[in-house]
Design a protein around this motif. Structure first.
Motif, PDB file in Angstrom:
ATOM      1  N   THR A 132       0.812  -1.386  -0.074  1.00  0.00           N
ATOM      2  CA  THR A 132      -0.098  -0.053   0.031  1.00  0.00           C
ATOM      3  C   THR A 132       0.776   1.265   0.038  1.00  0.00           C
ATOM      4  OG1 THR A 132      -0.327   0.342   2.508  1.00  0.00           O
ATOM      5  CG2 THR A 132      -1.977  -1.095   1.311  1.00  0.00           C
ATOM      6  N   ASN A 165      -4.836  -1.570  -0.579  1.00  0.00           N
ATOM      7  CA  ASN A 165      -5.864  -2.157   0.105  1.00  0.00           C
ATOM      8  C   ASN A 165      -7.115  -2.602  -0.584  1.00  0.00           C
ATOM      9  OD1 ASN A 165      -5.148   0.275   2.625  1.00  0.00           O
ATOM     10  ND2 ASN A 165      -5.089  -1.811   2.948  1.00  0.00           N
ATOM     11  N   GLU A 169     -11.917  -2.387   2.769  1.00  0.00           N
ATOM     12  CA  GLU A 169     -10.999  -1.911   3.861  1.00  0.00           C
ATOM     13  C   GLU A 169     -11.598  -0.379   4.490  1.00  0.00           C
ATOM     14  OE1 GLU A 169      -9.114  -3.521   5.734  1.00  0.00           O
ATOM     15  OE2 GLU A 169      -8.875  -5.049   4.502  1.00  0.00           O
ATOM     16  N   LEU A 175      -8.832  -2.430   8.172  1.00  0.00           N
ATOM     17  CA  LEU A 175      -8.021  -1.120   8.544  1.00  0.00           C
ATOM     18  C   LEU A 175      -8.447  -0.379   9.492  1.00  0.00           C
ATOM     19  CD1 LEU A 175      -5.746   0.545   6.951  1.00  0.00           C
ATOM     20  CD2 LEU A 175      -6.987   1.553   5.495  1.00  0.00           C
ATOM     21  N   GLY A 195      -3.015   0.945  11.932  1.00  0.00           N
ATOM     22  CA  GLY A 195      -4.576   0.957  11.450  1.00  0.00           C
ATOM     23  C   GLY A 195      -5.305   2.515  11.752  1.00  0.00           C
ATOM     24  N   VAL A 210      -4.060   7.194   9.633  1.00  0.00           N
ATOM     25  CA  VAL A 210      -3.498   5.780  10.185  1.00  0.00           C
ATOM     26  C   VAL A 210      -2.480   6.106  11.421  1.00  0.00           C
ATOM     27  CG1 VAL A 210      -2.171   3.883   9.697  1.00  0.00           C
ATOM     28  CG2 VAL A 210      -3.838   4.656   8.139  1.00  0.00           C
TER      29      VAL A 210
END
Ligand SMILES: C[S@@+](CC[C@H](N)C(=O)[O-])C[C@H]1O[C@@H](n2cnc3c(N)ncnc32)[C@H](O)[C@@H]1O
Length: 287
Positions: A132, A165, A169, A175, A195, A210
């Motif tokens: 990602t 992803n 997600e 996620l 996450g 994140v």
């Protein structure tokens, strides 16, 4: 000794690529290497080669890993005898990979560069962007600039493979539930956290905030490192349109895993988004 480092850029549309790429988190490749060393790199490299053979009926001669981090895949390709180039924005990652390549007795070309604008000495046949990292391109402009830069540096039969992803997600998928895991190497123990939460998802800016953290123990030493950054939400249709806008590439396929028999779909077996782009035959190679 406990050391705490944190960086919390503002959420929402004001996020810029530079403020939001977990740059502090990636300054510690020795931690990344241990924490993210759980992948089956040999099987993933087998797939990447199988994919190239599927579309080109031969092996690639040259491989480029973009946003390589500690270069798990770059190293595996180099060990198999391929001519490898690896590129990352973070000088610490490149220095670490240089040392790792030397200790495995393999050579590769290493480049500290921004994936939005880079120039290689020679075009390559297979380019990769895994785990990602492509989603650190937060705006359409950055994505288009990156696709054009990559295309310019690909040989005429070049292929570009992305790991992103899975679309689910962003709609309540895993996620949005930060995961904790512990990894050890020697006396280094790392509890890693990765996450987002539903609150960190901005559907207008199409960004996911994140949380990334390492809680490190090394003998009697302790260190806590926490950072928030952004990843771009990308759905297949939008990606297809951006590839079209960038020009130079044909979108060959979406897969749901590192498996040519697994389409991208809503089944459980489809859990990531693998994208295969090929350079248009009429696209000129760089001089
Ligand atoms: C999640 S790590 C992934 C590393 C590697 N792809 C892997 O599979 O383990 C993301 C990497 O992307 C790099 N990165 C982020 N933004 C970048 C940019 N604009 N240009 C080049 N590298 C970038 C970071 O420095 C970091 O090493």
């Amino acid at each position: 000794m406990a050391e705490m480092c944190s960086l919390h850029p503002k959420p929402g549309p004001s996020a810029t690529a530079d403020a939001a790429t977990h740059r502090e988190f990636y300054r510690y490749p020795q931690y990344y290497d241990v924490a993210f060393g759980y992948r089956d790199v040999v099987a993933e490299v087998d797939f990447l080669l199988q994919c190239f053979r599927h579309y080109r009926n031969r092996d690639p001669n040259t491989v480029l890993e973009i946003a390589c981090g500690v270069g798990y895949h770059a190293l595996e390709f180099a060990k198999r005898g391929y001519a490898v180039t690896a590129l990352d924005l973070q000088p610490e990652m490149i220095a670490y990979l240089r040392h790792k390549a030397q200790s495995h007795g393999v050579k590769m070309d290493l480049l500290i560069a921004d994936m939005r604008s880079f120039e290689l000495a020679r075009p390559v046949e297979l380019a990769l962007n895994l785990l990602t990292s492509f989603q650190y391109l937060l705006t359409n402009e950055d994505i288009v600039a990156h696709l054009r830069a990559t295309c310019r540096n690909l040989a005429p039969e070049g292929l570009y493979i992305l790991e992103l992803n899975h679309p689910r997600e962003y709609f309540g998928g895993s996620l949005l539930r930060p995961i904790h895991w512990t990894a050890t190497r020697g006396d280094l123990e790392i509890e890693a956290i990765w996450g987002a939460t539903e609150r960190g998802l901005d559907p207008v800016a199409e960004l996911v905030e994140v949380e990334a953290a390492y809680h490190v123990r090394e003998g009697t030493e302790k260190r806590d490192l926490e950072e928030r950054g952004y990843l771009r939400m990308l759905l297949p249709g939008e990606l297809e349109a951006l590839v079209e806008l960038a020009g130079g590439f044909k979108l060959e396929a979406f897969y749901g895993d590192f498996d040519l028999s697994q389409p991208l779909d809503a089944s459980e077996r489809s859990w990531r988004m693998i994208v295969v782009l090929s350079k248009h035959e009429d696209e000129p190679a760089r001089e």
